[in-house]
Write a protein that holds these residues in place. Structure first.
Motif, short mmCIF file in Angstrom:
data_model
loop_
_atom_site.label_atom_id
_atom_site.label_comp_id
_atom_site.label_asym_id
_atom_site.label_seq_id
_atom_site.Cartn_x
_atom_site.Cartn_y
_atom_site.Cartn_z
N SER A 1 -6.01 5.83 2.83
CA SER A 1 -5.13 6.24 1.71
C SER A 1 -5.34 5.41 0.45
CB SER A 1 -3.66 6.20 2.15
OG SER A 1 -3.41 7.15 3.14
N PRO A 2 -5.35 4.06 0.53
CA PRO A 2 -5.57 3.30 -0.70
C PRO A 2 -6.94 3.55 -1.32
CG PRO A 2 -5.48 1.84 1.21
CD PRO A 2 -5.00 3.18 1.66
N SER B 1 0.81 -1.22 0.00
CA SER B 1 0.00 0.00 0.00
C SER B 1 0.84 1.27 0.00
CB SER B 1 -0.93 0.00 1.22
OG SER B 1 -1.68 1.19 1.30
N ILE C 1 1.30 4.01 -3.19
CA ILE C 1 0.84 5.40 -3.10
C ILE C 1 1.99 6.38 -3.34
CG2 ILE C 1 -0.07 7.12 -1.49
CD1 ILE C 1 -1.69 4.76 -0.23
N PHE D 1 -4.49 -4.44 -0.96
CA PHE D 1 -3.50 -3.53 -0.41
C PHE D 1 -2.99 -4.07 0.93
CE2 PHE D 1 -6.11 -0.85 -3.16
CZ PHE D 1 -5.15 -0.13 -3.87
N VAL E 1 -1.68 -2.02 5.46
CA VAL E 1 -2.73 -1.01 5.70
C VAL E 1 -2.99 -0.85 7.20
CG1 VAL E 1 -5.20 -0.58 5.43
CG2 VAL E 1 -3.85 -1.35 3.48
#
Length: 232
Positions: free
Chosen positions: A173-174, A139, A143, A165, A168
């Motif tokens: 955010s994802p 993840s 990003i 992802f 996490v």
């Protein structure tokens, strides 16, 4: 495919050489090519314990000659298998491979509910979506390092897939990254996290986009191993 394989050889060798943990990198690539320590050792004319020692960091970093032979062995095995692995990853050339932890196409559509069962996940939003494959990504690395164009490459052959992802903590955010992308996955898996700790904004984005959201706190390597049940 031979030209693509040669490009892969350069990427794999470079990834091992410049990795902060060469043993983990060797292990990662061996696992991605689904080659056992025994099979790889036989190709290299060494004992499996040598491979094990390198992967565990019990031996000093191997030289370029050994790495070259190791990479060539992985590709030779894949060639004999009909380019099973290289054909999966060919569309990802140019993407930082530390981002990708696994990518697979399925032989048929897999309901998100079935995917959740396999990884002991909680289906937080349920639109009855199907996945034709999955991509497991780090993840934070995804990003920070992927451009919008690279992000699309994560979809492999189809957007009807599960983006998984890892690393996490809340999932915000994802899911924000998914929200701003033009192409949307059918399923998103957040790992390792349970449903109670998923950020409410992440859930709301899944609801808006019609994405089936799954939270699974299964350890990453175990999660990838379980997903092999869905491979072609």
């Amino acid at each position: 495919m031979e030209l693509i394989a040669r490009r892969f050889a350069e990427i794999i060798a470079g990834n091992i050489v410049f990795s902060e943990n060469y043993g983990e990198s060797i292990k990662k690539w061996r696992a991605l090519f689904e080659v056992s320590q025994k099979e790889l050792a036989e190709r290299l004319g060494i004992t499996p314990s040598v491979i094990s020692d390198y992967e565990a960091g019990r031996r000093k970093s191997p030289g370029m000659s050994f790495i070259k032979k190791l990479v060539e062995s992985l590709l030779d095995i894949d060639r004999e298998r009909g380019w099973k692995t290289v054909s999966r990853y060919k569309d990802l050339l140019g993407v930082e491979f530390d981002v990708i932890q696994d990518i697979t196409e399925y032989s048929g559509p897999v309901p998100s509910k079935r995917l959740a069962e396999i990884i002991d996940g909680e289906l937080i939003t349920d639109f009855g979506r199907m996945a034709m494959g999955h991509t497991v990504v780090d993840s934070l690395r995804a990003i920070l390092s992927l451009s919008s164009y690279d992000f699309y490459k994560l979809y492999g052959l189809t957007s009807e897939r599960a983006l998984i992802f890892t690393g996490v903590t809340t999932g915000r955010s994802p899911m924000v990254a998914v929200r701003v992308a033009n192409l949307k996955p059918s399923v998103v898996v957040l790992n390792p996290i349970n449903g109670e700790n998923v950020d409410r904004l992440a859930v709301r984005i899944a609801e808006i986009e019609g994405i089936d959201l799954i939270a699974s706190d299964v350890e990453r390597d175990e999660l990838v191993e379980r997903l092999k049940q869905l491979e072609v």
